[in-house]
Design an enzyme around this catalytic site. Structure first.
Site, mmCIF file in Angstrom:
data_model
loop_
_atom_site.group_PDB
_atom_site.id
_atom_site.type_symbol
_atom_site.label_atom_id
_atom_site.label_comp_id
_atom_site.label_asym_id
_atom_site.label_seq_id
_atom_site.Cartn_x
_atom_site.Cartn_y
_atom_site.Cartn_z
ATOM 1 N N PRO A 78 0.798 -1.248 0.000
ATOM 2 C CA PRO A 78 0.000 0.000 0.000
ATOM 3 C C PRO A 78 0.823 1.286 0.000
ATOM 4 C CG PRO A 78 0.108 -0.863 2.222
ATOM 5 C CD PRO A 78 0.823 -1.876 1.354
ATOM 6 N N GLY A 79 2.160 1.164 0.080
ATOM 7 C CA GLY A 79 2.985 2.348 -0.083
ATOM 8 C C GLY A 79 3.917 2.696 1.060
ATOM 9 N N SER A 80 4.093 1.796 2.030
ATOM 10 C CA SER A 80 4.941 2.136 3.174
ATOM 11 C C SER A 80 6.405 2.291 2.772
ATOM 12 C CB SER A 80 4.798 1.099 4.284
ATOM 13 O OG SER A 80 5.196 -0.179 3.843
ATOM 14 N N TRP A 81 6.904 1.420 1.882
ATOM 15 C CA TRP A 81 8.288 1.583 1.423
ATOM 16 C C TRP A 81 8.435 2.886 0.651
ATOM 17 C CZ3 TRP A 81 11.761 -3.060 -0.220
ATOM 18 C CH2 TRP A 81 11.889 -3.945 0.874
ATOM 19 N N PHE A 125 4.166 -4.891 -13.448
ATOM 20 C CA PHE A 125 5.565 -4.577 -13.698
ATOM 21 C C PHE A 125 6.173 -5.472 -14.761
ATOM 22 C CE2 PHE A 125 9.916 -5.976 -12.889
ATOM 23 C CZ PHE A 125 10.597 -4.810 -13.209
ATOM 24 N N LYS A 189 13.046 -9.089 -2.235
ATOM 25 C CA LYS A 189 12.555 -10.098 -1.296
ATOM 26 C C LYS A 189 12.441 -11.446 -1.991
ATOM 27 C CE LYS A 189 8.159 -10.083 -0.058
ATOM 28 N NZ LYS A 189 6.955 -9.607 0.651
#
Length: 242
Positions: A78-81, A125, A189
């Site tokens: 959701p965009g934390s990185w 992607f 990851k």
């Protein structure tokens, strides 16, 4: 690119499992979230999810993010990185005394607006169209850092799921070969298991430094590991066919 040493990367990339990035969570996962200390800290510190602390810990130790960098965040929802990267690269230009960075974030899922980020959501992607959009939005620059926290939807079959993720990461590496600056960094990851060793060998051919890291914020029962690949060697194109 016709160099022999990238053949294994091509072979891994060619495995098409119909991969998808991470999706909705199970009820059991949601129950565990409610008692998770990192979830509580994320809420208190206004990070979108607990995974922010994984990147914060890695960057605090290895200093991979700096103001002014171009960073590509793959599997960003959701965009934390992306929040972490925008803050540490000064992508929003809030610090007038530091160079302004740029962050491009990609995911199959929707991503709410983040100040300083160029968001390419609801897009795959692995598609050429998406990768072309990333290049267009890079304004002629190559990335200083490429991050991937993406993962396929789990089927429950560890061997199969691991192979899916190896295929996704191999595509990230293949993209990085042409879109990463010399001496650049890739952080990806993986899940421990089949395919990791072969992919690690490819990483060591592409980068001068490859480290396996597991942040404290990774759950103890999780198979996830991160490969930090630094000092990209660049591409030496062959003058003939390999």
């Amino acid at each position: 690119m016709n160099t022999t040493k990238y053949r294994r990367l091509y072979r891994l990339c060619s495995q098409n499992f119909g991969c998808r990035m991470k999706g909705t969570s199970s009820r059991k996962w949601l129950q565990r979230q409610q008692s998770d200390i990192y979830v509580k800290m994320a809420r208190a510190e206004n990070w979108r999810c607990r995974s922010a602390f994984k990147l914060l810990e890695i960057d605090d130790k290895y200093r991979i993010l700096r103001p002014g960098q171009l960073v590509i965040d793959i599997g960003a929802a959701p965009g934390s990185w992306t929040q972490v990267v925008c803050q540490r690269t000064n992508a929003a230009g809030l610090d007038n005394n530091s160079p302004k960075g740029k962050v491009i974030s990609i995911d199959l899922l929707p991503i709410s607006k983040i100040l300083g980020a160029c968001i390419l959501d609801c897009t795959d992607f692995t598609s050429q169209d998406c990768q072309d959009k990333i290049i267009q939005n890079s304004d002629g620059r190559k990335a200083d850092v490429i991050l991937s926290d993406m993962a396929p939807n789990a089927s429950g079959m560890k061997e199969f799921d691991g192979r899916l993720l190896v295929s996704l990461v191999s595509k990230v590496l293949h993209f990085s070969v042409n879109q990463l600056v010399t001496n650049g960094t890739v952080l990806v990851k993986l899940w421990q298991g089949s395919g990791c060793d072969e992919l690690s060998d490819v990483m060591k051919e592409l980068f001068s430094s490859v480290k396996l890291v597991k942040p404290k914020a990774s759950r103890d029962d999780s198979r996830e590991i991160y490969f930090l690949c630094q000092k990209f060697k660049g591409v030496v194109h062959s003058s003939g066919n390999s």
